[in-house]
Enzyme design. Structure first.
Site, PDB file in Angstrom:
ATOM      1  N   ARG A 195       0.844  -1.195   0.000  1.00 36.37           N
ATOM      2  CA  ARG A 195       0.000   0.000   0.000  1.00 36.37           C
ATOM      3  C   ARG A 195       0.880   1.245   0.000  1.00 36.37           C
ATOM      4  NH1 ARG A 195      -4.656   0.989   4.572  1.00 36.37           N
ATOM      5  NH2 ARG A 195      -2.873   1.254   5.984  1.00 36.37           N
ATOM      6  N   SER A 196       0.568   2.193  -0.886  1.00 37.00           N
ATOM      7  CA  SER A 196       1.287   3.471  -0.873  1.00 37.00           C
ATOM      8  C   SER A 196       0.353   4.566  -0.374  1.00 37.00           C
ATOM      9  CB  SER A 196       1.878   3.796  -2.244  1.00 37.00           C
ATOM     10  OG  SER A 196       0.909   3.724  -3.268  1.00 37.00           O
ATOM     11  N   TYR A 245      -8.319   2.847 -12.433  1.00 32.94           N
ATOM     12  CA  TYR A 245      -9.692   2.863 -11.913  1.00 32.94           C
ATOM     13  C   TYR A 245     -10.135   1.418 -11.677  1.00 32.94           C
ATOM     14  CZ  TYR A 245     -10.007   7.765 -13.443  1.00 32.94           C
ATOM     15  OH  TYR A 245      -9.800   9.117 -13.623  1.00 32.94           O
TER      16      TYR A 245
END
Length: 530
Positions: free
Chosen positions: A105-106, A472
């Site tokens: 996760r960033s 997306y």
């Protein structure tokens, strides 16, 4: 510290009925982390388990979609808030040894939450990159090294500290993390002039499945190609990207005029589709539809036209008078400012807001939402837009954003990067539905509205495949169970995100660099062996 963390975790696991089979693997994993990480940078203070009092805040700090912040949402058994490269290397090696599923996760903006949760019953751990966010800008060379945990806002601000004549083509939202955004393509207001983020990346640092730290030269061009548009999480952990800065004028122009159905919006929209991708490359003119309530007639559809022009207001008005007079732009609608100020304007901050707000990692709003995407490749008529508006009014909270293509995007080969949506596209549509109610009932209702709108749009968008944008992320278009049919399951979403040729190349790279499919999620690139 090591003993206390391990003890706390074992106590927690002993209360979980489904955890007994994985307890021994998790215990070995914790022990391995301590052994493998650099003793000069102890990892123990960066491990958070559900038994830690700080665990909920560490997990929730980077959950950007409140759909995935329910009490019933699956939680990782440990979060590693890495502060040193050895922490990531240890996590990869130890996770692989113990056959545990790893998430990276960033910024946490993954629209389906795949950077911190899973839809399977596997025990999951998260490597959170938010501490690894250094940005080193070299204006003389017009480059910058950016670590994956930095946000786009931080990148823009650090560039502006050094120069008011440079920028970088990336997204609108300043709290998005670099790691996921860059690796999936990176789309923003400078796209028609300079292409995507990935079109302006010249090097990278990647930790592979063996825990080795690679750069562009040592990883090779195939792997570098894959992580510049194919999603880094399928191939390793991206530690940093080296970006090529682009030049912007000292003064740019913005506006965001609005029009409604009562102002002949369907005719304006028809003309937008005819011209938006053909305008001067310095113009990025979006069209965003939403439903409003009118006290006299009830629901109506209105549109905002937020625009960035790399030049002065007089030239912009002259340009749109010639190519898009239907919009009715006046010079009084335009505002001149610096490029970094335009980032704030586009994000919705009031004019005059200090640019230092870009350093904030707190989103302007948090709520449950669902995003989908499409590509427009043929004109849409006035009558078709009237049909679209009626369908929007039938549903709740619909917002459709049309993002123009053309310009530089049409000049780059669809095979240059995994991102293939280049020439032939007029626009990308982003469908967005936000809501405030929590719980499954509200979620299912609004998800259904989103899917209905997506179905209504079928006649007006790309076909065979119906293309989609990896940044997306949308699990509606396919999920991979990573079983015997993983390659075929991957084709379903892989062809939509990457088209057939690029998907096949990504699979070949994946098979070579991660043959055991350690780096995986519900829409990752599978191996050929599967």
């Amino acid at each position: 510290m090591h003993i206390s963390i391990l003890t706390l975790l074992l106590v927690f696991l002993s209360t979980q009925s489904s955890a007994t089979t994985s307890t021994s693997a998790i215990t070995r994993f914790i022990q391995c982390l301590n052994t493998r990480s650099d003793p000069s940078f102890p990892i123990t203070g960066d491990l958070y388990t559900p038994a830690n009092s700080s665990y909920p805040s560490v997990l929730q700090n980077y959950i950007r979609n409140l759909r995935f912040n329910e009490t019933t949402t699956p939680k990782p058994f440990i979060i590693i808030t890495a502060e040193h490269v050895s922490h990531i290397q240890a996590a990869v090696v130890c996770g692989k040894q113990n056959r545990l599923l790893m998430k990276t996760r960033s910024g946490g903006h993954d629209y389906e939450g795949l950077s911190y949760l899973t839809n399977t019953n596997e025990p999951v751990f998260v490597v959170d990159m938010f501490n690894l966010r250094s940005i080193n800008v070299d204006i003389e060379k017009e480059t910058a090294w950016v670590q994956a945990g930095a946000t786009l806002g931080e990148v823009y601000y650090r560039i502006s500290e050094k120069s008011n004549k440079h920028g970088f083509p990336s997204g609108v939202c300043p709290t998005v993390g670099v790691g996921g955004h860059f690796s999936g393509g990176g789309y923003g207001n400078l796209m028609r002039k300079y292409g995507l983020s990935v079109d302006n990346i010249v090097d990278a640092q990647l930790i592979d499945v063996n825990g080795k730290l690679l750069n562009r030269k040592s990883m090779g061009e195939d792997l570098f190609w894959a992580i510049t548009g194919g999603g880094g999480v399928s191939f390793g952990v991206v530690l940093a990207y080296k970006i090529k800065l682009v030049r912007v004028p000292e003064v740019v122009t913005v506006f965001n005029i609005e029009r409604t159905e009562e102002q002949n919006l369907s005719m304006i929209a028809e003309r937008w589709v005819q011209v938006a991708d053909k305008l001067d490359d310095n113009v990025f003119l979006r069209m965003i539809f939403s439903v409003r309530n009118n006290t006299n007639v009830g629901k109506i559809v209105g549109a905002g036209f937020p625009t960035l022009y790399l030049g002065n207001s007089r030239d912009l008005v002259n340009l749109l008078d010639k190519d898009f007079p239907e919009l009715g732009l006046q010079e009084s609608d335009c505002i001149e400012m610096s490029w970094v100020e335009s980032v704030l304007y586009y994000t919705g901050f009031p004019i005059g807001t200090p640019t230092s707000v870009l350093l904030s990692r707190t989103p302007q709003r948090l709520n449950p939402f669902k995003i989908k995407s499409d590509y427009v490749q043929n004109p849409i008529s006035k009558q078709d837009f009237e049909y679209i508006f009626e369908r929007m009014k039938e549903l709740e909270n619909q917002m459709l954003a049309f993002n123009p293509y053309g310009g530089r995007m049409s000049k780059i080969s669809e095979f240059a990067k995994p991102f293939p949506h280049r020439a032939g596209n007029i626009a990308k549509i982003q469908y967005e539905v936000n809501w405030d109610e929590l719980g499954d009932e509200a979620e299912n209702r609004f998800l259904n509205f989103t899917r209905l709108m997506y179905d209504y749009m079928t006649p007006f968008v790309s076909k065979n495949p119906r293309e989609a944008f990896l940044n997306y992320r949308d699990l509606d278009i396919g999920i991979n169970t990573h079983g015997r049919n993983a390659y075929v399951e991957g084709m379903v979403y892989g062809h939509k995100y990457f088209k057939e040729t690029n998907y096949r190349r990504l699979v070949r790279v994946k098979t070579r660099v991660d043959p055991d499919n350690f780096f995986r999620n519900e829409q990752s690139i599978p191996t050929l062996s599967s």
